[in-house]
Design a protein around this motif. Sequence first.
Motif, mmCIF file in Angstrom:
data_model
loop_
_atom_site.group_PDB
_atom_site.id
_atom_site.type_symbol
_atom_site.label_atom_id
_atom_site.label_comp_id
_atom_site.label_asym_id
_atom_site.label_seq_id
_atom_site.Cartn_x
_atom_site.Cartn_y
_atom_site.Cartn_z
ATOM 1 N N LEU A 100 0.809 -1.207 0.000
ATOM 2 C CA LEU A 100 0.000 0.000 0.000
ATOM 3 C C LEU A 100 0.848 1.265 0.000
ATOM 4 O O LEU A 100 1.648 1.482 0.919
ATOM 5 C CB LEU A 100 -0.916 0.020 1.236
ATOM 6 N N ASP A 101 0.664 2.080 -1.035
ATOM 7 C CA ASP A 101 1.179 3.451 -1.036
ATOM 8 C C ASP A 101 2.684 3.557 -0.808
ATOM 9 O O ASP A 101 3.153 4.442 -0.101
ATOM 10 C CB ASP A 101 0.438 4.287 0.021
ATOM 11 N N LEU A 102 3.471 2.666 -1.415
ATOM 12 C CA LEU A 102 4.916 2.860 -1.361
ATOM 13 C C LEU A 102 5.253 4.185 -2.046
ATOM 14 O O LEU A 102 4.730 4.478 -3.123
ATOM 15 C CB LEU A 102 5.649 1.723 -2.075
ATOM 16 N N PRO A 103 6.110 5.003 -1.456
ATOM 17 C CA PRO A 103 6.475 6.262 -2.106
ATOM 18 C C PRO A 103 7.162 6.007 -3.439
ATOM 19 O O PRO A 103 7.929 5.049 -3.585
ATOM 20 C CB PRO A 103 7.427 6.923 -1.102
ATOM 21 N N ALA A 104 6.893 6.865 -4.392
ATOM 22 C CA ALA A 104 7.432 6.684 -5.740
ATOM 23 C C ALA A 104 7.933 8.013 -6.289
ATOM 24 O O ALA A 104 7.432 9.077 -5.931
ATOM 25 C CB ALA A 104 6.361 6.110 -6.672
ATOM 26 N N ILE A 105 8.934 7.922 -7.167
ATOM 27 C CA ILE A 105 9.379 9.091 -7.914
ATOM 28 C C ILE A 105 9.310 8.754 -9.400
ATOM 29 O O ILE A 105 9.285 7.589 -9.787
ATOM 30 C CB ILE A 105 10.808 9.526 -7.543
ATOM 31 N N GLY A 106 9.295 9.804 -10.219
ATOM 32 C CA GLY A 106 9.316 9.638 -11.659
ATOM 33 C C GLY A 106 10.097 10.789 -12.284
ATOM 34 O O GLY A 106 10.791 11.537 -11.587
ATOM 35 N N VAL A 107 9.971 10.934 -13.583
ATOM 36 C CA VAL A 107 10.735 11.974 -14.274
ATOM 37 C C VAL A 107 10.348 13.376 -13.791
ATOM 38 O O VAL A 107 11.196 14.277 -13.739
ATOM 39 C CB VAL A 107 10.571 11.865 -15.806
ATOM 40 N N THR A 108 9.083 13.566 -13.428
ATOM 41 C CA THR A 108 8.661 14.875 -12.925
ATOM 42 C C THR A 108 9.384 15.220 -11.627
ATOM 43 O O THR A 108 9.765 16.376 -11.400
ATOM 44 C CB THR A 108 7.143 14.902 -12.691
ATOM 45 N N THR A 109 9.599 14.229 -10.780
ATOM 46 C CA THR A 109 10.324 14.453 -9.529
ATOM 47 C C THR A 109 11.743 14.931 -9.807
ATOM 48 O O THR A 109 12.243 15.865 -9.165
ATOM 49 C CB THR A 109 10.374 13.167 -8.690
ATOM 50 N N VAL A 110 12.401 14.277 -10.760
ATOM 51 C CA VAL A 110 13.771 14.674 -11.111
ATOM 52 C C VAL A 110 13.782 16.099 -11.657
ATOM 53 O O VAL A 110 14.648 16.915 -11.304
ATOM 54 C CB VAL A 110 14.382 13.703 -12.132
ATOM 55 N N GLU A 111 12.843 16.408 -12.510
ATOM 56 C CA GLU A 111 12.751 17.749 -13.093
ATOM 57 C C GLU A 111 12.581 18.801 -12.006
ATOM 58 O O GLU A 111 13.266 19.839 -11.999
ATOM 59 C CB GLU A 111 11.577 17.805 -14.073
ATOM 60 N N GLN A 112 11.676 18.533 -11.072
ATOM 61 C CA GLN A 112 11.434 19.506 -10.003
ATOM 62 C C GLN A 112 12.633 19.624 -9.062
ATOM 63 O O GLN A 112 12.952 20.725 -8.592
ATOM 64 C CB GLN A 112 10.178 19.097 -9.236
ATOM 65 N N ALA A 113 13.292 18.497 -8.794
ATOM 66 C CA ALA A 113 14.481 18.538 -7.937
ATOM 67 C C ALA A 113 15.583 19.370 -8.579
ATOM 68 O O ALA A 113 16.281 20.137 -7.902
ATOM 69 C CB ALA A 113 14.969 17.116 -7.661
ATOM 70 N N TYR A 114 15.729 19.238 -9.880
ATOM 71 C CA TYR A 114 16.734 20.030 -10.603
ATOM 72 C C TYR A 114 16.383 21.513 -10.547
ATOM 73 O O TYR A 114 17.250 22.361 -10.295
ATOM 74 C CB TYR A 114 16.822 19.549 -12.046
ATOM 75 N N GLN A 115 15.119 21.829 -10.787
ATOM 76 C CA GLN A 115 14.688 23.231 -10.757
ATOM 77 C C GLN A 115 14.891 23.847 -9.375
ATOM 78 O O GLN A 115 15.129 25.052 -9.250
ATOM 79 C CB GLN A 115 13.215 23.331 -11.162
ATOM 80 N N ALA A 116 14.807 23.022 -8.338
ATOM 81 C CA ALA A 116 14.990 23.511 -6.971
ATOM 82 C C ALA A 116 16.456 23.574 -6.564
ATOM 83 O O ALA A 116 16.776 23.977 -5.439
ATOM 84 C CB ALA A 116 14.217 22.627 -5.996
ATOM 85 N N GLY A 117 17.368 23.165 -7.466
ATOM 86 C CA GLY A 117 18.793 23.244 -7.182
ATOM 87 C C GLY A 117 19.342 22.110 -6.338
ATOM 88 O O GLY A 117 20.425 22.247 -5.738
ATOM 89 N N LEU A 118 18.633 20.980 -6.281
ATOM 90 C CA LEU A 118 19.109 19.856 -5.475
ATOM 91 C C LEU A 118 20.239 19.108 -6.184
ATOM 92 O O LEU A 118 20.313 19.087 -7.414
ATOM 93 C CB LEU A 118 17.958 18.892 -5.175
ATOM 94 N N SER A 119 21.099 18.492 -5.406
ATOM 95 C CA SER A 119 22.232 17.742 -5.962
ATOM 96 C C SER A 119 21.835 16.336 -6.401
ATOM 97 O O SER A 119 22.479 15.748 -7.273
ATOM 98 C CB SER A 119 23.362 17.638 -4.923
ATOM 99 N N GLY A 120 20.815 15.784 -5.745
ATOM 100 C CA GLY A 120 20.431 14.428 -6.100
ATOM 101 C C GLY A 120 19.279 13.915 -5.269
ATOM 102 O O GLY A 120 18.683 14.640 -4.465
#
Length: 282
Positions: free
Chosen positions: A222-242
């Motif tokens: 149930l409801d395992l957290p997930a990431i996708g390409v949108t997550t990577v895009e937003q992380a990059y826009q926010a200046g995150l390293s990884g």
Amino acid sequence: MTVQQGKIGLIAGGGDLPARLVDAAKASGRAVFVVALEGHCETPEALGAPYEIVRLGAASKILGQLRAHGCVDVVLAGKVQRPSFASIRPDLRAAKILARIGLKSLGDDGLLRIVGQELERDGFRLIGAHEIMRDLVTPVGVLGAVSPDDQSRADARRGLEIARILGQADVGQGCIVQQGLVLAVEAIEGTDEMIRRSAEYARPGPGGVLVKSSKPQQDQRLDLPAIGVTTVEQAYQAGLSGIALFAGGTMIIDREAVIALADRYGMFLVGLSLPDGYDHDK
């Protein structure tokens, strides 16, 4: 665990995961019927399977539709904005469920557990999305061409510790840490909003790390957290390293595309295991 044969009932929220699950199930020779949650599953007609739109609080109708369409296994997948009591508009079956667990469990891991129990009580077999798509679950190690430096590894480990504590309190499934400082923790707003908010508090120097983890007490179906390409895009826009994910307790949707995008942005993507001596159940 071996998934039985028979029709799969997919209770679908938003995002890309429901459509990918339908494709994977059909590729394995299994038919799918979709219960599209009203207001959450945006384009049920694009899922490629028969569907019925049902509101979240109509528990009797959801169970009745799954039964009427001959579903054997049931999987819950996709984003569902955590509801208020007023927005659920519970039918009699849902009202009895809510009365049993109490309003304090709304939107929490406790509510998901009850949903799973109700499905099994009605004779369905609850399965996880990762049982249909085996490559969803995050493995241990660096997943792309970029490796985290010492500071990022320290931030990732710190973030995993915090995320597990948040999860144990049934609050959220992630946080963002930069140079040892916690920029943001995830609550009801979700990962996307947490990432956007973190950018307001970023410090000069190496960017922060997004950390995601399942809750220690979580039913892995149930409801395992997930990431996708949108997550990577937003992380990059926010200046995150990884991005650091708890291996075995998180999912990556469209892993190849996610890794490729992280590589292109010069961001690391890593699966973390719990350190030796860590209590896995607390």
